[in-house]
Design an enzyme around this catalytic site. Structure first.
Site, PDB file in Angstrom:
ATOM      1  N   ASP A  25       0.827  -1.202   0.000  1.00 50.85           N
ATOM      2  CA  ASP A  25       0.000   0.000   0.000  1.00 50.85           C
ATOM      3  C   ASP A  25       0.867   1.260   0.000  1.00 50.85           C
ATOM      4  O   ASP A  25       2.073   1.210   0.230  1.00 50.85           O
ATOM      5  CB  ASP A  25      -0.885   0.029   1.252  1.00 50.85           C
ATOM      6  CG  ASP A  25      -1.902  -1.097   1.287  1.00 50.85           C
ATOM      7  OD1 ASP A  25      -2.174  -1.681   0.228  1.00 50.85           O
ATOM      8  OD2 ASP A  25      -2.406  -1.391   2.394  1.00 50.85           O
ATOM      9  N   TYR A  85       6.104  -9.774   7.136  1.00 51.48           N
ATOM     10  CA  TYR A  85       6.117  -8.336   7.393  1.00 51.48           C
ATOM     11  C   TYR A  85       6.508  -8.067   8.842  1.00 51.48           C
ATOM     12  O   TYR A  85       6.276  -8.893   9.737  1.00 51.48           O
ATOM     13  CB  TYR A  85       4.732  -7.727   7.170  1.00 51.48           C
ATOM     14  CG  TYR A  85       4.320  -7.532   5.737  1.00 51.48           C
ATOM     15  CD1 TYR A  85       4.495  -6.305   5.105  1.00 51.48           C
ATOM     16  CD2 TYR A  85       3.748  -8.571   5.021  1.00 51.48           C
ATOM     17  CE1 TYR A  85       4.101  -6.115   3.781  1.00 51.48           C
ATOM     18  CE2 TYR A  85       3.350  -8.398   3.703  1.00 51.48           C
ATOM     19  CZ  TYR A  85       3.532  -7.166   3.088  1.00 51.48           C
ATOM     20  OH  TYR A  85       3.147  -6.983   1.776  1.00 51.48           O
TER      21      TYR A  85
END
EC number: 5.4.99.12
Length: 296
Positions: free
Chosen positions: A67, A143
């Site tokens: 994103d 992540y």
């Protein structure tokens, strides 16, 4: 990033050659990974730079789209070049085409990015093993997410990659709630669904740990992630860590399979794609075919 010595396909057969590149980027200046007309994106800058080298449009396939504002240390992409384009990269110099690609691409990126030079760095490039697909061959993506809970832990030097959270967080509660989400689940409650895409994912790791500096780091690993999934998981978990919800609330929301007013997205800037893992060279094609079948 993954250490690798791929078994490159032999030259001389004509057609296209698949190239793997490993890269990292500071997501702050970009409007996310994916191409968007009129906006600066990581994919757009990378493809424009590649087009300068081979003098035609080049499309890259990424392991995991990020994103706006999200960073990457271990991103992986692939692209396809003709044999002539690959062998022509050294431009007559006695250089390995992979080395030439790295050198020339760094210059092209600098030309495209201007004052943002260095925001994208390609660290490795080379011919990929047969069957390699940056997206579908991946086994998992991992992540990290940094959280400084309390002003005494707010470090201005690292503010660009750290969430400054005002209330103290209980790591034990965070882990108790997060553990209930592990496994193969429908994460519709924690995703922004895309038309025609599944929200079923295998969450392999979701845990929080406080480092010696007092900063909490969340580790989130899955076979793949839906749109906004990591930020939604972390944002919801913070409510548990702060004591606003019980640990079981995270699982209860999972079972509801819907997004509502309680769906919380954590800020994007502390989120970093750390690593993408792949199987051995001989299993790449089978993994890609299995993943495509599951997605369909």
């Amino acid at each position: 990033m993954n250490e690798r010595k791929p078994a490159a396909p032999a030259l001389g057969g004509g057609g296209f050659l698949r190239v793997r590149m490993d890269l990292s980027y500071d997501g702050g200046p970009f409007n996310g990974w994916a191409l968007q007309p009129g906006l600066l994106t990581v994919q757009g800058a990378l493809e424009e730079s590649l087009a300068l080298l081979v003098r035609r449009p080049v499309r890259v396939t990424v392991a995991g789209r990020t994103d706006a504002g999200v960073h990457a240390r271990g991103q992986v992409v692939h692209l396809d070049l003709t044999e002539a384009e690959w062998l022509g990269l050294p431009r007559g110099h006695e250089l390995d085409p992979a080395v030439a690609l790295l050198r020339r691409l760094r210059g092209a990126l600098s030309r495209i990015l201007g004052d943002l030079t260095g925001a994208i760095e390609v660290h490795d490039a080379g011919l990929a093993p047969e069957g390699f697909d940056a997206r579908f061959s991946a086994l998992w993506r991992r992540y990290s997410y940094r959280i400084a809970d309390g002003a005494e832990r707010w470090d201005p030097v690292l503010r660009g990659i750290t969430l400054w959270h005002k209330a103290p967080l209980n790591v034990e509660l965070l882990n108790e709630g997060a553990a209930q989400l592990l496994g193969l689940q429908d994460f519709r409650s924690y995703c922004k669904p895309r038309e025609g895409a599944t929200t079923i994912r295998e969450l392999q790791k979701f845990e929080f740990g406080r480092g010696s500096d007092g900063v909490i780091v969340a580790t989130v690993q899955a076979d793949a992630f839906c749109h906004n999934m990591v930020r939604s998981l972390v944002g919801s978990a913070l409510r548990v860590g702060e004591g606003l919800e019980q640990p079981g609330w995270l699982h209860a929301r999972l079972l509801e399979r819907k997004r509502d007013a309680k769906s919380v997205l954590a800020a994007p800037h502390p989120l970093v794609l750390e690593e993408v893992a792949y199987p051995s060279d001989g299993e790449l094609l089978a993994r890609a075919e299995l993943t495509r079948a599951r997605r369909e």
